[in-house]
Scaffold this motif. Structure first.
Motif, PDB file in Angstrom:
ATOM      1  N   MET A  80       0.850  -1.191   0.000  1.00 28.30           N
ATOM      2  CA  MET A  80       0.000   0.000   0.000  1.00 28.30           C
ATOM      3  C   MET A  80       0.880   1.232   0.000  1.00 28.30           C
ATOM      4  N   GLU A  81       0.260   2.351  -0.348  1.00 28.11           N
ATOM      5  CA  GLU A  81       0.954   3.633  -0.264  1.00 28.11           C
ATOM      6  C   GLU A  81       1.403   3.799   1.188  1.00 28.11           C
ATOM      7  N   ASP A  82       2.625   4.267   1.384  1.00 29.70           N
ATOM      8  CA  ASP A  82       3.158   4.360   2.748  1.00 29.70           C
ATOM      9  C   ASP A  82       2.912   5.730   3.356  1.00 29.70           C
ATOM     10  N   VAL A  83       1.673   6.197   3.238  1.00 24.26           N
ATOM     11  CA  VAL A  83       1.307   7.503   3.795  1.00 24.26           C
ATOM     12  C   VAL A  83      -0.096   7.419   4.372  1.00 24.26           C
ATOM     13  N   CYS A  84      -0.223   7.698   5.649  1.00 30.56           N
ATOM     14  CA  CYS A  84      -1.544   7.756   6.269  1.00 30.56           C
ATOM     15  C   CYS A  84      -2.266   8.996   5.733  1.00 30.56           C
ATOM     16  N   PRO A  85      -3.507   8.852   5.264  1.00 30.22           N
ATOM     17  CA  PRO A  85      -4.217  10.003   4.703  1.00 30.22           C
ATOM     18  C   PRO A  85      -4.601  11.053   5.747  1.00 30.22           C
ATOM     19  N   HIS A  86      -4.512  10.725   7.012  1.00 33.37           N
ATOM     20  CA  HIS A  86      -4.893  11.654   8.065  1.00 33.37           C
ATOM     21  C   HIS A  86      -3.875  12.762   8.239  1.00 33.37           C
ATOM     22  N   ALA A  87      -2.610  12.376   8.506  1.00 35.56           N
ATOM     23  CA  ALA A  87      -1.593  13.394   8.785  1.00 35.56           C
ATOM     24  C   ALA A  87      -0.269  13.114   8.095  1.00 35.56           C
ATOM     25  N   GLY A  88      -0.247  12.189   7.151  1.00 41.73           N
ATOM     26  CA  GLY A  88       0.958  11.952   6.374  1.00 41.73           C
ATOM     27  C   GLY A  88       2.005  11.061   7.014  1.00 41.73           C
ATOM     28  N   ALA A  89       1.663  10.386   8.082  1.00 38.83           N
ATOM     29  CA  ALA A  89       2.630   9.516   8.771  1.00 38.83           C
ATOM     30  C   ALA A  89       2.938   8.281   7.929  1.00 38.83           C
ATOM     31  N   PRO A  90       4.150   7.746   8.055  1.00 38.67           N
ATOM     32  CA  PRO A  90       4.440   6.477   7.386  1.00 38.67           C
ATOM     33  C   PRO A  90       3.692   5.342   8.082  1.00 38.67           C
ATOM     34  N   LEU A  91       3.299   4.341   7.321  1.00 36.74           N
ATOM     35  CA  LEU A  91       2.576   3.193   7.877  1.00 36.74           C
ATOM     36  C   LEU A  91       3.457   1.964   8.046  1.00 36.74           C
ATOM     37  N   ASN A  92       4.595   1.923   7.347  1.00 36.74           N
ATOM     38  CA  ASN A  92       5.405   0.707   7.309  1.00 36.74           C
ATOM     39  C   ASN A  92       5.897   0.237   8.672  1.00 36.74           C
ATOM     40  N   ASN A  93       6.013   1.137   9.630  1.00 32.14           N
ATOM     41  CA  ASN A  93       6.530   0.761  10.949  1.00 32.14           C
ATOM     42  C   ASN A  93       5.431   0.538  11.987  1.00 32.14           C
ATOM     43  N   GLY A  94       4.174   0.563  11.546  1.00 33.07           N
ATOM     44  CA  GLY A  94       3.062   0.359  12.471  1.00 33.07           C
ATOM     45  C   GLY A  94       2.852  -1.112  12.792  1.00 33.07           C
ATOM     46  N   PRO A  95       2.268  -1.383  13.948  1.00 34.22           N
ATOM     47  CA  PRO A  95       1.994  -2.772  14.315  1.00 34.22           C
ATOM     48  C   PRO A  95       0.894  -3.380  13.437  1.00 34.22           C
ATOM     49  N   ILE A  96       1.041  -4.672  13.163  1.00 35.73           N
ATOM     50  CA  ILE A  96       0.072  -5.408  12.361  1.00 35.73           C
ATOM     51  C   ILE A  96      -0.695  -6.340  13.290  1.00 35.73           C
ATOM     52  N   TYR A  97      -2.025  -6.270  13.189  1.00 38.40           N
ATOM     53  CA  TYR A  97      -2.872  -7.122  14.016  1.00 38.40           C
ATOM     54  C   TYR A  97      -4.169  -7.402  13.268  1.00 38.40           C
ATOM     55  N   SER A  98      -4.546  -8.650  13.188  1.00 40.43           N
ATOM     56  CA  SER A  98      -5.810  -9.064  12.555  1.00 40.43           C
ATOM     57  C   SER A  98      -6.009  -8.466  11.168  1.00 40.43           C
ATOM     58  N   GLY A  99      -4.967  -8.478  10.373  1.00 46.23           N
ATOM     59  CA  GLY A  99      -5.086  -8.009   8.996  1.00 46.23           C
ATOM     60  C   GLY A  99      -5.115  -6.511   8.821  1.00 46.23           C
ATOM     61  N   THR A 100      -4.743  -5.750   9.868  1.00 40.33           N
ATOM     62  CA  THR A 100      -4.678  -4.300   9.759  1.00 40.33           C
ATOM     63  C   THR A 100      -3.319  -3.804  10.226  1.00 40.33           C
ATOM     64  N   VAL A 101      -2.929  -2.644   9.710  1.00 39.54           N
ATOM     65  CA  VAL A 101      -1.739  -1.950  10.196  1.00 39.54           C
ATOM     66  C   VAL A 101      -2.224  -0.671  10.858  1.00 39.54           C
ATOM     67  N   THR A 102      -1.620  -0.341  12.005  1.00 40.28           N
ATOM     68  CA  THR A 102      -2.023   0.839  12.769  1.00 40.28           C
ATOM     69  C   THR A 102      -1.016   1.963  12.585  1.00 40.28           C
ATOM     70  N   CYS A 103      -1.509   3.150  12.241  1.00 39.59           N
ATOM     71  CA  CYS A 103      -0.664   4.335  12.147  1.00 39.59           C
ATOM     72  C   CYS A 103      -0.229   4.713  13.562  1.00 39.59           C
TER      73      CYS A 103
END
Length: 114
Positions: free
Chosen positions: A44-67
């Motif tokens: 996926m694009e590595d940019v959270c649409p909310h505030a532009g944070a990278p997503l690649n370093n977020g925790p993964i749980y139940s098929g989701t990544v958390t910003c």
């Protein structure tokens, strides 16, 4: 020399992305995150649409990544925000694994030219 920025592009080896984690790759002016979750790869694009944070370093749980900035959770399959369904989705991209190589198919960027 021209750098390929769309179509099917090899971005990593499967060993570059540990299980349960994500990694960021730069393709032209685009940042792409590849995640490995339960043996599958997602991009996926590595940019959270909310505030532009990278997503690649977020925790993964139940098929989701958390910003990590504000807790928005994005589905790895379709980029939809799990905890705020009306929030903008993150663009996702098809992933193909061939042997040990991980390829992502990226669309051409809209340059706005006519």
């Amino acid at each position: 020399m021209s750098v390929q920025t769309s179509g099917m592009i090899r971005l990593a080896s499967i060993d570059d992305i540990p299980e349960g984690q994500g990694r960021e790759f730069r393709v032209g002016d685009r940042f792409v995150a590849i995640f490995r979750h339960q043996g599958q790869f997602y991009a996926m694009e590595d940019v959270c649409p909310h505030a532009g944070a990278p997503l690649n370093n977020g925790p993964i749980y139940s098929g989701t990544v958390t910003c990590l900035w504000h807790g928005w959770r994005f589905n790895l399959h379709d980029g939809i925000c799990a905890n705020l369904p009306k929030a903008p989705a993150v663009p996702t991209y098809p992933v193909t694994v061939r042997g040990y190589d991980v390829y992502v198919t990226l669309p051409a960027k809209d340059t706005g030219e006519k």
